[in-house]
Design a protein around this motif. Structure first.
Motif, PDB file in Angstrom:
ATOM      1  N   LYS A   1      45.619  42.093  43.637  1.00  8.70           N
ATOM      2  CA  LYS A   1      46.130  41.182  42.593  1.00  8.70           C
ATOM      3  C   LYS A   1      47.232  40.286  43.170  1.00  8.70           C
TER       4      LYS A   1
ATOM      5  N   ARG B   1      40.844  38.233  42.091  1.00  6.08           N
ATOM      6  CA  ARG B   1      40.603  38.619  40.700  1.00  6.08           C
ATOM      7  C   ARG B   1      39.686  39.830  40.640  1.00  6.08           C
ATOM      8  N   SER B   2      39.899  40.680  39.623  1.00  7.03           N
ATOM      9  CA  SER B   2      39.104  41.917  39.549  1.00  7.03           C
ATOM     10  C   SER B   2      37.611  41.613  39.344  1.00  7.03           C
TER      11      SER B   2
ATOM     12  N   GLU C   1      35.958  39.612  40.956  1.00  4.65           N
ATOM     13  CA  GLU C   1      35.346  39.246  42.239  1.00  4.65           C
ATOM     14  C   GLU C   1      34.921  40.455  43.063  1.00  4.65           C
TER      15      GLU C   1
ATOM     16  N   GLY D   1      46.012  37.328  44.830  1.00  8.58           N
ATOM     17  CA  GLY D   1      45.213  36.371  44.045  1.00  8.58           C
ATOM     18  C   GLY D   1      43.739  36.714  44.003  1.00  8.58           C
TER      19      GLY D   1
ATOM     20  N   HIS E   1      37.706  37.979  51.377  1.00  8.23           N
ATOM     21  CA  HIS E   1      37.884  37.180  50.166  1.00  8.23           C
ATOM     22  C   HIS E   1      38.203  35.718  50.539  1.00  8.23           C
TER      23      HIS E   1
END
Ligand code: SAM
Length: 231
Positions: free
Chosen positions: A118, A123-124, A126, A121, A68
């Protein structure tokens, strides 16, 4: 000096020494999981390799979180992160003297995993998760969800031969020239080519003669990565 103060100073000194040791180990001149993901994302940026990130074997999301970070560092804003896991840990493991794994090892439930993401940081929107043991979850329904997608970076960290061969058979349609495939445990089992990820890859390449894996970077402590070339 009072006894309590002396004890406190000793504990502090010990604690500082431990932190320094950990930092020192991390500053070794070696490339580990974060390093290989950084290299892989730079590679796909330079070579303009299209596609998403697929990770097989998530546990508590360490490498997923690294991916990420790299997605953002290298500006891959449209890249979806796909995670595949049982969320119940390892399935039954192979009987072998060198086997170091056991059923249920690395269990982390899906809600726990999502909460960890979460808290970092992520985000769902993504990411997408495909839940279940690979023998069942890497199925037509998963292929339908992935329809039209390609994989720019694939991270395989599921430890076992059985799991890895299922993953390799599944990812075929998503491979493109320049896809980077990282095997986190390639040199496990004391480097025995007859076991684990190494064995699975050799078998896969023998069967799928139209796919070539060019050796790319080796990373610590047991990992190896490849660049995919379709013949
Ligand atoms: C070593 S952990 C992954 C570590 C993780 N990449 C990290 O950064 O910490 C191995 C993971 O593979 C998953 N796994 C292994 N074989 C599997 C299978 N056949 N089906 C589903 N999940 C599997 C386990 O549930 C576990 O979460």
């Amino acid at each position: 000096m009072k006894f309590k103060q002396i004890v406190k100073q000793l504990i502090d000194a010990e604690w500082v020494a431990r932190v320094l040791e950990v930092l020192d180990r991390r500053s070794d001149n070696r490339m580990a999981e974060l390093g290989i993901l950084s290299q892989a994302f730079e590679f796909i940026k330079i070579n303009q390799v299209p596609g998403d990130y697929f990770e097989f074997g998530l546990w508590r999301g360490k490498t997923f979180g690294y991916a990420h970070r790299m997605k953002h560092r290298y500006g891959r804003h449209d890249m979806k992160l796909w995670g595949f896991d049982s969320f119940q840990g390892l399935p039954d493991t192979e009987e072998h003297p060198d086997n170091i794994w056991y059923k249920g090892q690395f269990a982390c439930t899906r809600p726990e995993f999502e909460a960890i993401l979460k808290s970092r940081g992520i985000r769902s929107a993504e990411y997408e998760l495909v839940e279940g043991f690979y023998s069942e979850s890497l199925n037509d329904s998963a292929h339908r969800r992935l329809s039209g997608r390609t994989a720019a970076v694939i991270y395989i960290d599921c430890d076992l031969y059985d799991s890895t061969i299922q993953v390799l058979n599944f990812i075929q349609p998503y491979l493109v020239n320049g896809s980077i495939i990282c095997f986190d445990d390639f040199y496990n089992y004391k480097g025995d080519p007859e076991q684990g990820e190494q064995k699975a890859l050799a078998e896969f390449l023998q069967k799928e003669t139209h796919i070539g894996f060019i050796p790319y970077l080796t990373y610590a402590p047991l990992g190896k990565s490849f660049i995919c070339r379709l013949k």
